[in-house]
Enzyme design. Structure first.
Site, PDB file in Angstrom:
ATOM      1  N   LYS A  37      -1.841   3.286  10.096  1.00 50.70           N
ATOM      2  CA  LYS A  37      -0.665   3.937  10.659  1.00 50.70           C
ATOM      3  C   LYS A  37      -0.995   5.172  11.501  1.00 50.70           C
ATOM      4  O   LYS A  37      -0.253   5.502  12.434  1.00 50.70           O
ATOM      5  CB  LYS A  37       0.309   4.326   9.545  1.00 50.70           C
ATOM      6  CG  LYS A  37       0.926   3.136   8.826  1.00 50.70           C
ATOM      7  CD  LYS A  37       1.884   3.597   7.742  1.00 50.70           C
ATOM      8  CE  LYS A  37       2.495   2.441   6.981  1.00 50.70           C
ATOM      9  NZ  LYS A  37       3.458   2.905   5.953  1.00 50.70           N
ATOM     10  N   ASN A  63       4.186   2.688  12.156  1.00 48.89           N
ATOM     11  CA  ASN A  63       4.046   1.456  11.383  1.00 48.89           C
ATOM     12  C   ASN A  63       4.513   0.236  12.170  1.00 48.89           C
ATOM     13  O   ASN A  63       4.539  -0.872  11.646  1.00 48.89           O
ATOM     14  CB  ASN A  63       4.827   1.546  10.066  1.00 48.89           C
ATOM     15  CG  ASN A  63       6.328   1.474  10.279  1.00 48.89           C
ATOM     16  OD1 ASN A  63       6.843   1.920  11.312  1.00 48.89           O
ATOM     17  ND2 ASN A  63       7.049   0.926   9.321  1.00 48.89           N
ATOM     18  N   SER A  69       1.129  -8.299   0.790  1.00 45.96           N
ATOM     19  CA  SER A  69       2.274  -7.877   1.600  1.00 45.96           C
ATOM     20  C   SER A  69       3.423  -8.889   1.540  1.00 45.96           C
ATOM     21  O   SER A  69       3.232 -10.093   1.699  1.00 45.96           O
ATOM     22  CB  SER A  69       1.846  -7.675   3.053  1.00 45.96           C
ATOM     23  OG  SER A  69       2.979  -7.328   3.845  1.00 45.96           O
TER      24      SER A  69
END
Length: 285
Positions: free
Chosen positions: A73, A94, A24
């Site tokens: 999510k 999110n 990420s």
């Protein structure tokens, strides 16, 4: 969604959660924003597998904001105290803001995708194909409906698993026509019609046949940013198709998260530059 902004100097903790999570870029973007504004905040990447979000929140509630990625999510919806209209419409969140013990949920993927498309492409998106059937596919599908899509084709390998995404996109106020197509039946002789194609599937799943099938659209929206370029992105660049990257989406949705967490205007250019630098470093490693 009313959120009390923390005082400017008070240190706060934020993180991105998901599984996998090591790739990420969210920590890079958010930390760059904190540094630019002089905020003594932290932002981590924490691996939380499917089914583990509730236990994570119970174990450690000392967070200000959480960014969520796959596979959390949709799971988070059962845990929130308040949902924005766009999180409810997308059937996914999110973004979690912890405010006075309450979990406030939002979806910045949807407006982030709208902004990302209009940054790169000014043409029509009346007919689109969305490859993949997860929460990100649903949010980007809704975003394209916001931009005018009235015919949406969802391509995946399992029609049953695509049902939730199809339902979400079909629920848009414009009443788009949404159909499912078997991704495994796509061959190099197939041409996906329409104005745009969105891919939310892994790079290794983007075979030659699929790449060829996307050759005629004006816009390619590749939701990934690592590895880069993906086969679809590389082909779009070679063909001269307009290309929205996963970094474009990440920057725009992260800027909205940043503002929800901090109550301050996000330094978007600084955050984007930090992301570009990090990706370039990965490519050279």
């Amino acid at each position: 969604m009313l959120i009390d902004s923390p005082s400017h100097g008070a240190p706060q903790r934020c993180a991105v959660l998901g599984d996998p999570i090591a790739h990420s870029l969210s920590p890079v973007l958010h930390r760059a924003g904190y540094a630019e504004l002089g905020l003594d905040w932290t932002y981590e990447a924490v691996q939380v597998p499917s089914g583990g979000l509730s236990a994570f929140l119970e174990h450690d509630s000392g967070w200000r904001g959480l960014s969520l990625t796959m596979p959390l999510k949709r799971e988070v919806l059962e845990l929130g105290d308040e949902l924005t209209d766009r999180a409810r419409a997308a059937g996914a969140a999110n973004t979690v803001v912890l405010d006075g013990g309450r979990l406030l949920l939002d979806n910045t993927d949807l407006p982030g995708a709208v902004a990302a498309v209009r940054e790169r492409f000014s043409g029509p998106v009346d007919e689109v194909s969305v490859i993949g059937s997860g929460a990100t596919a649903a949010s980007i599908g809704l975003a394209l409906c916001e931009l005018g899509a009235r015919t949406v084709r969802v391509l995946s390998r399992d029609e049953g698993r695509a049902a939730a995404t199809i339902e979400v996109i079909a629920s848009h106020a414009s009443a788009p026509a949404v159909t499912w197509r078997d991704l495994s039946a796509v061959t190099s002789e197939v041409v996906l019609p329409g104005d745009a194609v969105v891919s939310t599937i892994p790079a290794e799943a983007q075979g030659v046949a699929l790449v060829e099938a996307c050759r005629s659209t004006s816009l390619v929206f590749e939701a990934l940013y690592d590895p880069w370029p993906t086969p679809l992105a590389a082909a779009a660049l070679a063909r001269g198709q307009a290309l929205v990257s996963g970094l474009d989406l990440l920057v725009h949705q992260a800027a909205l998260q940043f503002e929800l967490f901090t109550g301050q205007v996000a330094p978007v250019a600084v955050m984007r530059s930090a992301g570009e630098t990090a990706l370039a470093a990965r490519a050279q490693a």
